[in-house]
Write a protein that holds these residues in place. Structure first.
Motif, mmCIF file in Angstrom:
data_model
loop_
_atom_site.group_PDB
_atom_site.id
_atom_site.type_symbol
_atom_site.label_atom_id
_atom_site.label_comp_id
_atom_site.label_asym_id
_atom_site.label_seq_id
_atom_site.Cartn_x
_atom_site.Cartn_y
_atom_site.Cartn_z
ATOM 1 N N LYS A 19 -17.212 -0.422 14.515
ATOM 2 C CA LYS A 19 -16.985 -1.807 14.894
ATOM 3 C C LYS A 19 -16.368 -2.601 13.770
ATOM 4 N N ASN A 20 -16.804 -2.317 12.567
ATOM 5 C CA ASN A 20 -16.276 -3.078 11.450
ATOM 6 C C ASN A 20 -15.207 -2.308 10.724
ATOM 7 N N ARG A 21 -14.522 -1.442 11.452
ATOM 8 C CA ARG A 21 -13.544 -0.588 10.800
ATOM 9 C C ARG A 21 -12.436 -1.409 10.194
ATOM 10 N N GLU A 22 -12.100 -2.536 10.846
ATOM 11 C CA GLU A 22 -10.970 -3.283 10.310
ATOM 12 C C GLU A 22 -11.290 -3.836 8.936
ATOM 13 N N ASP A 23 -12.555 -4.082 8.682
ATOM 14 C CA ASP A 23 -12.898 -4.548 7.355
ATOM 15 C C ASP A 23 -13.170 -3.402 6.415
ATOM 16 N N GLU A 24 -13.383 -2.231 6.963
ATOM 17 C CA GLU A 24 -13.621 -1.117 6.059
ATOM 18 C C GLU A 24 -12.340 -0.679 5.399
ATOM 19 N N GLU A 25 -11.230 -1.009 6.026
ATOM 20 C CA GLU A 25 -9.976 -0.637 5.404
ATOM 21 C C GLU A 25 -9.761 -1.461 4.143
ATOM 22 N N GLU A 26 -10.352 -2.646 4.081
ATOM 23 C CA GLU A 26 -10.225 -3.449 2.874
ATOM 24 C C GLU A 26 -11.025 -2.788 1.767
ATOM 25 N N GLU A 27 -10.495 -2.859 0.598
ATOM 26 C CA GLU A 27 -11.201 -2.298 -0.535
ATOM 27 C C GLU A 27 -12.181 -3.319 -1.052
ATOM 28 N N VAL B 146 -2.181 9.247 -6.570
ATOM 29 C CA VAL B 146 -1.438 8.634 -5.475
ATOM 30 C C VAL B 146 -1.411 9.560 -4.268
ATOM 31 N N MET B 147 -1.181 10.858 -4.531
ATOM 32 C CA MET B 147 -1.103 11.785 -3.404
ATOM 33 C C MET B 147 -2.442 11.895 -2.699
ATOM 34 N N SER B 148 -3.523 11.899 -3.460
ATOM 35 C CA SER B 148 -4.840 11.966 -2.811
ATOM 36 C C SER B 148 -5.057 10.752 -1.934
ATOM 37 N N GLY B 149 -4.676 9.585 -2.441
ATOM 38 C CA GLY B 149 -4.861 8.376 -1.643
ATOM 39 C C GLY B 149 -4.038 8.408 -0.372
ATOM 40 N N ILE B 150 -2.789 8.855 -0.506
ATOM 41 C CA ILE B 150 -1.931 8.907 0.676
ATOM 42 C C ILE B 150 -2.491 9.895 1.685
ATOM 43 N N ALA B 151 -2.935 11.037 1.187
ATOM 44 C CA ALA B 151 -3.465 12.048 2.105
ATOM 45 C C ALA B 151 -4.717 11.544 2.796
ATOM 46 N N LYS B 152 -5.551 10.827 2.062
ATOM 47 C CA LYS B 152 -6.767 10.319 2.688
ATOM 48 C C LYS B 152 -6.427 9.325 3.795
ATOM 49 N N MET B 153 -5.460 8.460 3.538
ATOM 50 C CA MET B 153 -5.089 7.520 4.582
ATOM 51 C C MET B 153 -4.483 8.239 5.771
ATOM 52 N N PHE B 154 -3.772 9.317 5.491
ATOM 53 C CA PHE B 154 -3.198 10.077 6.585
ATOM 54 C C PHE B 154 -4.293 10.699 7.439
ATOM 55 N N VAL B 155 -5.313 11.258 6.798
ATOM 56 C CA VAL B 155 -6.436 11.800 7.556
ATOM 57 C C VAL B 155 -7.052 10.708 8.404
ATOM 58 N N ASP C 234 4.946 3.192 5.614
ATOM 59 C CA ASP C 234 4.271 1.995 6.109
ATOM 60 C C ASP C 234 3.607 1.253 4.956
ATOM 61 N N ALA C 235 3.408 -0.022 5.181
ATOM 62 C CA ALA C 235 2.964 -0.907 4.107
ATOM 63 C C ALA C 235 1.541 -0.665 3.625
ATOM 64 N N PRO C 236 0.555 -0.420 4.494
ATOM 65 C CA PRO C 236 -0.810 -0.269 3.981
ATOM 66 C C PRO C 236 -0.900 0.863 2.957
ATOM 67 N N LYS C 237 -0.168 1.945 3.188
ATOM 68 C CA LYS C 237 -0.252 3.036 2.238
ATOM 69 C C LYS C 237 0.300 2.613 0.891
ATOM 70 N N LEU C 238 1.388 1.885 0.933
ATOM 71 C CA LEU C 238 1.979 1.463 -0.336
ATOM 72 C C LEU C 238 1.032 0.562 -1.101
ATOM 73 N N ASN C 239 0.417 -0.362 -0.385
ATOM 74 C CA ASN C 239 -0.535 -1.242 -1.054
ATOM 75 C C ASN C 239 -1.697 -0.460 -1.631
ATOM 76 N N ARG C 240 -2.154 0.515 -0.873
ATOM 77 C CA ARG C 240 -3.266 1.320 -1.356
ATOM 78 C C ARG C 240 -2.862 2.068 -2.628
ATOM 79 N N CYS C 241 -1.639 2.606 -2.634
ATOM 80 C CA CYS C 241 -1.178 3.315 -3.829
ATOM 81 C C CYS C 241 -1.144 2.388 -5.024
ATOM 82 N N LYS C 242 -0.639 1.180 -4.795
ATOM 83 C CA LYS C 242 -0.582 0.238 -5.907
ATOM 84 C C LYS C 242 -1.983 -0.073 -6.410
#
Lengths: 216, 128
Positions: free
Chosen positions: A79-87, A159-168, B92-100
């Motif tokens: 339910k609060n997923r939209e805020d979980e995306e925020e760091e 950076v690659m780990s972060g991108i991959a995690k978002m992709f998952v 896409d933008a969210p990924k770029l922001n996350r990388c930064k």
């Protein structure tokens, strides 16, 4: 032992355990004394970085809230997923004040308000979401084997780990949407993942193979 | 049909791009992937075949991504983080922001650690 931590969270907790005031494990309430100091020091000369960090909360909101709204029903904890995306920081004291990625206190206050209303299952899920990540060593090994060169630096791996995690995350969320469309429930099955992957390809979020496939 | 054949072809063609090691061990990301999938909305215990499939997809994604970055980087001389950022910017933008975010966090941590090391040295020097 440490398991499934974000790269920078793991590194930060290492740093926290070194100051003498916090000999206790990370989720001890004494820990906030340590993270408050470095973040106060870092906040002074990293103000322009916080401008970078503000957009993630605003731009991540529309995309992930659209995705998560449909995914909320089956998982129940999204339910609060939209805020979980925020760091933002969560209830774990170790991260209080450390991330301050929102930068401004009322975002943190908002996040705190939301987090305090999480159920136990939601909290578990959120903790998994925050702490999970690819091992840096594994990712580095993979990158070295792909590029064939040894010059894979630390920022690249991170950076690659972060991108991959978002992709998952995209795949799993899309798979949940597919499941809700087909009105199925339970664990995600490979057919959902394949359908989600196909949809992501159509949206262009998956890089096309540059090597042409010779054997179909 | 398409999905299953692409699954097999993916396993076969994964040996093409990576010249050095064509054998990819199964389950290199398994444990972390399970936690990650739970965090993103799956069951607390995802099915093993689901995890294996997601791992294949992720490895293929990382491979393609790194190859594209290498192509861009080869024009510039050597591979650098900038190539990754450029590719992500297009996606896409969210990924770029996350990388930064991640990169700036890493900088912060480095600074904090450096400051801490200096403090420790000063402390040790003053004690002597």
């Amino acid at each position: 032992m440490k398991q499934f931590k974000d790269p920078f969270e793991a590194a930060f907790e290492e740093q926290e355990q070194s100051p003498p005031e916090s000999p206790a494990p990370p989720d001890d309430p004494d820990a906030p004394a340590a993270p408050a100091a470095p973040s106060a020091a870092a906040a002074g000369h990293d103000d322009d970085d916080y401008n970078l960090l503000d957009p993630p909360s605003t731009s991540a909101l529309p995309t992930s809230s659209a995705v998560s709204a449909a995914a909320a029903a089956p998982s129940g904890a999204a339910k609060n997923r939209e805020d979980e995306e925020e760091e933002e920081d969560d209830n774990m004291d170790v991260e209080l004040g450390k991330l301050a990625p929102g930068g401004d206190p009322d975002k943190m206050a908002k996040m705190q308000a939301i987090l305090s209303q999480f159920t136990v299952e939601q909290m578990n899920r959120y903790e998994s979401f925050r702490r999970s990540g690819f091992q840096k060593a594994t990712m580095k090994r993979l990158l070295v084997s792909i590029t064939g060169s040894q010059k894979v630096t630390m920022p690249m791996t991170i950076v690659m780990s972060g991108i991959a995690k978002m992709f998952v995350g995209e795949i799993v969320e899309t798979a949940r949407i597919v499941m809700s469309e087909r009105k199925e429930s339970g664990p995600i099955r490979p057919c959902h993942i394949r359908e989600a992957y196909r949809r992501l390809k159509l949206e262009g979020k998956v890089p096309k193979r540059t090597v042409p496939r010779l054997f179909r | 049909m398409n999905a299953s054949s692409s699954g097999k072809a993916r396993a076969a063609s994964s040996s093409q791009p990576s010249e050095s090691s064509s054998k990819r061990k199964r389950g290199i990301f398994q444990k972390e992937l399970q936690h990650m999938m739970y965090g993103f909305g799956d069951d607390p215990n995802p099915l093993p075949e689901t995890v294996a499939l997601v791992e294949d997809i992720v490895v293929e994604y990382v491979t393609d991504f790194a190859h594209k970055a290498q192509d861009i980087g080869s024009k510039r001389g050597k591979l650098s983080v900038e190539d990754f950022l450029y590719l992500v910017r297009k996606q896409d933008a969210p990924k770029l922001n996350r990388c930064k975010e991640l990169l700036s966090m890493q900088e912060e941590l480095k600074q904090a650690r450096k400051a801490f090391d200096v403090d420790e040295e000063k402390l040790a020097a003053s004690l002597d």
